[in-house]
Motif scaffolding. Sequence first.
Motif, short mmCIF file in Angstrom:
data_model
loop_
_atom_site.label_atom_id
_atom_site.label_comp_id
_atom_site.label_asym_id
_atom_site.label_seq_id
_atom_site.Cartn_x
_atom_site.Cartn_y
_atom_site.Cartn_z
N SER A 184 0.85 -1.19 0.00
CA SER A 184 0.00 0.00 0.00
C SER A 184 0.88 1.23 0.00
O SER A 184 2.06 1.17 0.36
N GLY A 185 0.35 2.33 -0.43
CA GLY A 185 1.04 3.60 -0.30
C GLY A 185 1.53 4.20 -1.60
O GLY A 185 1.54 5.40 -1.74
N ARG A 186 1.99 3.37 -2.53
CA ARG A 186 2.50 3.89 -3.80
C ARG A 186 2.10 2.93 -4.92
O ARG A 186 1.52 1.89 -4.68
N THR A 187 2.44 3.32 -6.14
CA THR A 187 2.06 2.50 -7.28
C THR A 187 2.84 1.20 -7.26
O THR A 187 4.06 1.17 -7.41
N PHE A 188 2.12 0.13 -7.06
CA PHE A 188 2.72 -1.20 -6.87
C PHE A 188 3.58 -1.60 -8.07
O PHE A 188 4.69 -2.12 -7.90
N SER A 189 3.09 -1.34 -9.26
CA SER A 189 3.80 -1.79 -10.46
C SER A 189 5.06 -1.00 -10.75
O SER A 189 5.79 -1.33 -11.69
N ASP A 190 5.37 0.02 -9.97
CA ASP A 190 6.61 0.77 -10.13
C ASP A 190 7.81 0.03 -9.54
O ASP A 190 8.94 0.47 -9.72
N TYR A 191 7.55 -1.07 -8.83
CA TYR A 191 8.61 -1.71 -8.07
C TYR A 191 8.86 -3.15 -8.51
O TYR A 191 7.93 -3.92 -8.76
N ARG A 192 10.15 -3.47 -8.64
CA ARG A 192 10.55 -4.88 -8.65
C ARG A 192 10.37 -5.39 -7.23
O ARG A 192 10.58 -4.66 -6.27
N LEU A 193 10.05 -6.66 -7.10
CA LEU A 193 9.78 -7.23 -5.79
C LEU A 193 10.61 -8.48 -5.57
O LEU A 193 11.09 -9.11 -6.52
N GLY A 194 10.75 -8.83 -4.31
CA GLY A 194 11.49 -10.05 -4.01
C GLY A 194 11.03 -10.67 -2.71
O GLY A 194 10.45 -10.00 -1.85
N TRP A 195 11.28 -11.95 -2.59
CA TRP A 195 11.12 -12.69 -1.34
C TRP A 195 12.50 -13.06 -0.83
O TRP A 195 13.36 -13.50 -1.61
N PHE A 196 12.69 -12.95 0.47
CA PHE A 196 13.95 -13.24 1.12
C PHE A 196 13.66 -14.10 2.34
O PHE A 196 12.53 -14.17 2.81
N ARG A 197 14.69 -14.74 2.86
CA ARG A 197 14.50 -15.50 4.09
C ARG A 197 15.75 -15.43 4.94
O ARG A 197 16.86 -15.19 4.45
N GLN A 198 15.54 -15.61 6.23
CA GLN A 198 16.65 -15.58 7.17
C GLN A 198 16.40 -16.61 8.25
O GLN A 198 15.39 -16.54 8.98
N ALA A 199 17.29 -17.58 8.32
CA ALA A 199 17.22 -18.60 9.35
C ALA A 199 18.05 -18.14 10.55
O ALA A 199 18.96 -17.32 10.41
N PRO A 200 17.75 -18.66 11.74
CA PRO A 200 18.51 -18.26 12.93
C PRO A 200 20.01 -18.48 12.75
O PRO A 200 20.45 -19.55 12.31
N GLY A 201 20.79 -17.47 13.07
CA GLY A 201 22.23 -17.58 12.97
C GLY A 201 22.79 -17.46 11.57
O GLY A 201 24.01 -17.61 11.38
N LYS A 202 21.92 -17.21 10.59
CA LYS A 202 22.38 -17.12 9.20
C LYS A 202 22.06 -15.74 8.63
O LYS A 202 21.21 -15.02 9.14
N GLU A 203 22.74 -15.41 7.54
CA GLU A 203 22.47 -14.14 6.87
C GLU A 203 21.19 -14.24 6.04
O GLU A 203 20.80 -15.33 5.59
N ARG A 204 20.58 -13.08 5.82
CA ARG A 204 19.39 -13.04 4.97
C ARG A 204 19.81 -13.36 3.54
O ARG A 204 20.85 -12.92 3.07
N GLU A 205 18.98 -14.12 2.83
CA GLU A 205 19.30 -14.51 1.47
C GLU A 205 18.10 -14.30 0.55
O GLU A 205 16.95 -14.35 0.99
N ILE A 206 18.41 -14.06 -0.70
CA ILE A 206 17.37 -13.90 -1.70
C ILE A 206 16.78 -15.27 -2.02
O ILE A 206 17.50 -16.23 -2.24
#
Length: 123
Positions: free
Chosen positions: A24-46
């Motif tokens: 919400s807030g701005r034009t959604f289609s103006d943005y590339r999007l991504g999902w990321f994950r982070q497990a305990p003790g690990k770095e966030r990854e794409i």
Amino acid sequence: VQLQASGGGLVQAGGSLRLSCVASGRTFSDYRLGWFRQAPGKEREIVARISRSGTGTTYRDAVEGRFTISRDNAKNTMYLQMNSLKPEDTAAYYCAAYGGWKPFPGIADYDYWGQGTQVTVSS
């Protein structure tokens, strides 16, 4: 833009979940999007990325063929369909939006982040 992720939960190995990210807030289609994950003790990854139109997607090797990223610009919503889940998929999953023009933005490039939704896969 504000992002709200949902859909996480506890599932047995081999099961499926679908995550959603509502913007919400701005034009959604103006943005590339991504999902990321982070497990305990690990770095966030794409995990996966999707282009503005939704026609271009990329996945990390570990989820290729099991996860599908998609978006519905009319509903300001992005999805991550996760099938054949494995215990190693256990993590907090985050959605993010990128307003720039790099074809393959890195984690640090993303401008807006949603809160995480926990996915736990039991063996």
